[in-house]
Motif scaffolding. Sequence first.
Motif, PDB file in Angstrom:
ATOM      1  N   ALA A  40       4.188   4.048  -7.619  1.00 23.39           N
ATOM      2  CA  ALA A  40       3.695   2.680  -7.714  1.00 23.39           C
ATOM      3  C   ALA A  40       3.893   2.095  -9.099  1.00 23.39           C
ATOM      4  N   ASP A 345      -3.465   4.141   0.082  1.00 24.90           N
ATOM      5  CA  ASP A 345      -2.885   3.764  -1.200  1.00 24.90           C
ATOM      6  C   ASP A 345      -3.037   4.949  -2.161  1.00 24.90           C
ATOM      7  N   HIS A 349      -7.630   4.912  -0.841  1.00 23.31           N
ATOM      8  CA  HIS A 349      -8.210   3.886   0.022  1.00 23.31           C
ATOM      9  C   HIS A 349      -7.322   3.704   1.250  1.00 23.31           C
ATOM     10  N   GLU A 350      -7.947   3.532   2.407  1.00 24.38           N
ATOM     11  CA  GLU A 350      -7.160   3.371   3.617  1.00 24.38           C
ATOM     12  C   GLU A 350      -7.392   2.009   4.249  1.00 24.38           C
ATOM     13  N   ARG A 369       1.073  -5.649   5.997  1.00 25.04           N
ATOM     14  CA  ARG A 369       2.272  -4.986   5.507  1.00 25.04           C
ATOM     15  C   ARG A 369       2.924  -4.236   6.660  1.00 25.04           C
ATOM     16  N   THR A 417       5.271   5.897   0.505  1.00 26.47           N
ATOM     17  CA  THR A 417       4.593   5.569  -0.751  1.00 26.47           C
ATOM     18  C   THR A 417       5.478   4.698  -1.627  1.00 26.47           C
ATOM     19  N   LEU A 420       5.748   1.106  -0.035  1.00 28.09           N
ATOM     20  CA  LEU A 420       4.520   0.318  -0.072  1.00 28.09           C
ATOM     21  C   LEU A 420       4.117  -0.087  -1.479  1.00 28.09           C
ATOM     22  N   TYR A 421       4.390   0.780  -2.461  1.00 30.74           N
ATOM     23  CA  TYR A 421       3.788   0.586  -3.779  1.00 30.74           C
ATOM     24  C   TYR A 421       4.791   0.414  -4.906  1.00 30.74           C
TER      25      TYR A 421
END
Length: 432
Positions: A40, A345, A349-350, A369, A417, A420-421
Motif C-alpha cells: 500500500a 485492509d 479491517h474488513e 471496490r 493486496t 486494492l492498496y
Amino acid sequence: MIRCTRIVFMVIITLLPMASISTIVLQIQQVNASLDADVADVASQSTTKNEISTMVLDKYKQRVFNHLLNNKTITDNISNSTIPVSIVVGVISPNGTQVSGYGNISKANPTAVDGNTIFDIGSLTKLFVGTSLMDMVNQGLVKLDDPLEKYLPANVTVPTYQGHKITLEDLATHTSGLPYWPPGWCNPTCFNIYYTTQEIYQFLSNSSLGSRPGIEDTYSNFGAGLLGQALSLKVGVPIEQLLNDRIWNVLGMNSTGIQMNATGVSIPDDIKSRFAKGHIAGNESDLAFLPQEVRGAGAAYSTVNDLLIFLSANMGLIDTKLNDAMQESLTIRHPVTEFQLPFFDPSGHESPAHGYVGSDWNIQTDLGRTIIWRNGGIDGYSSLIAFNPDKQLGVAILCSCNFSDVPPIEIISTAMTYLLYSNSSSLPSWRR
C-alpha cells in the motif's frame, strides 16, 4: 491436476483438470498485514525501473519460500541450498508495464526467467474459452441458452435435472450441476490418462447433476472442458485452433498455445528453451496431459508478457475487435456462494464483499471496490491474472510451484493486496 480458486483473502481449493477450485475445502486466512502493508505504501515512493513488479514479486516469493522451506519433504530434496521454483510477475496500468522474475528455466537450463518465459497456466485457459463463447454469441454462431447437447454428437447423452437441460451459459458460469470431474475420472490422477473420445462421452453419459442447471454454483472442470469442446465442434476446428484464431492471433499473443497430440504433450522446438520446468514437492515435474475433449479447462501455456496483453485488452487499455466479447465476459451472470467474503485492509479491517462469476471471470466487490480475477493451477504450476477496473491496475503472476506445495491463497492475496492498496500513478511511463 487443475486447480482454481475463487476467493480473495480466503480460498476454496478446487481440483481442475489443471488448476481451479476443488471440492470444497475452505481455507480461511486473513492477510498478513505486516507483510503486505508495504504494498500500500508503494504509491508514496519514488520508483525506479521495475521497482513495483519487483516489490510484488518479493512479497509473493516470501510466501512461496515460507511454504517450501517449512515442508520437510521438499527441503530434503533441495540440493546446494537452491530453492526449486521460478516466478515471474508483471504489472500494468495506463502508464505502462513492469516485469520482474526470480529463478531459472530448469536445472539443465540456467537461463533466468523473464516476461518471455513460458509456463503452463491451467485454468486461465477457461478465460480464453469464455471470451470465445461471447465472441461467437455476438456473431450469431451460438446462443447462451443453447443446450449443450445441440453441439455434441447425436449419440451422446447429456444428463438433465428433472427435465432441465445444461446450457452453454451454465457451463461458463459453473452452474451446470456437473461434478468437478466425473466419477471414476481421477483414479488415481486426473491427468496423463489417454482417454478416448468415446470414453469421455461415456463419463458424461454416466454423470448425474447435483442440482438444476443455472441455479447453484458448483465448480466443474468437466463442464468447462465440455464448453470448449462444444465451441470447437461448432466451428469444426480443434480447441487450440479455435483459441488461436479468435484470441491469441488477434491480440498478438505469439507465445501462448496448446501443444498436445492424441496421446501426449509435445513442445515445439522453437519454444523449448523458454519453457520453465514445473515443480512438485521439490522435484521437477513433467507436463500434464489432457484429452482433446476437455482441454478448454486448462491445457494452455503462456508468458507474463502475453498475459499482460490479454489484461490490457480486458481493462480497455487497447482497442480490439474483441472489445464487446471481453466486456460481456466480465458481466456478472451469477452469484458465487463460496466467496461472499470480506475485503481485508492492511490493518485487518474488513468490509463485506460479494462474489460473482462472469464468463469464467471471478468478480469480487464490496459495492464500492471491485477486483476481477482468475487463478489457475496444473501439475507443477500456479498462475493468476487480475485487475482493478477503477484504478486501471492489473497484475499477472506465474510460478513453477504446485498448489499442493504453495496454497492458492498466497498468489491470490498477494495480487489482491496490491490491486486494492496501490496506486496506478506510481507506475512509470510506458516502456517496451
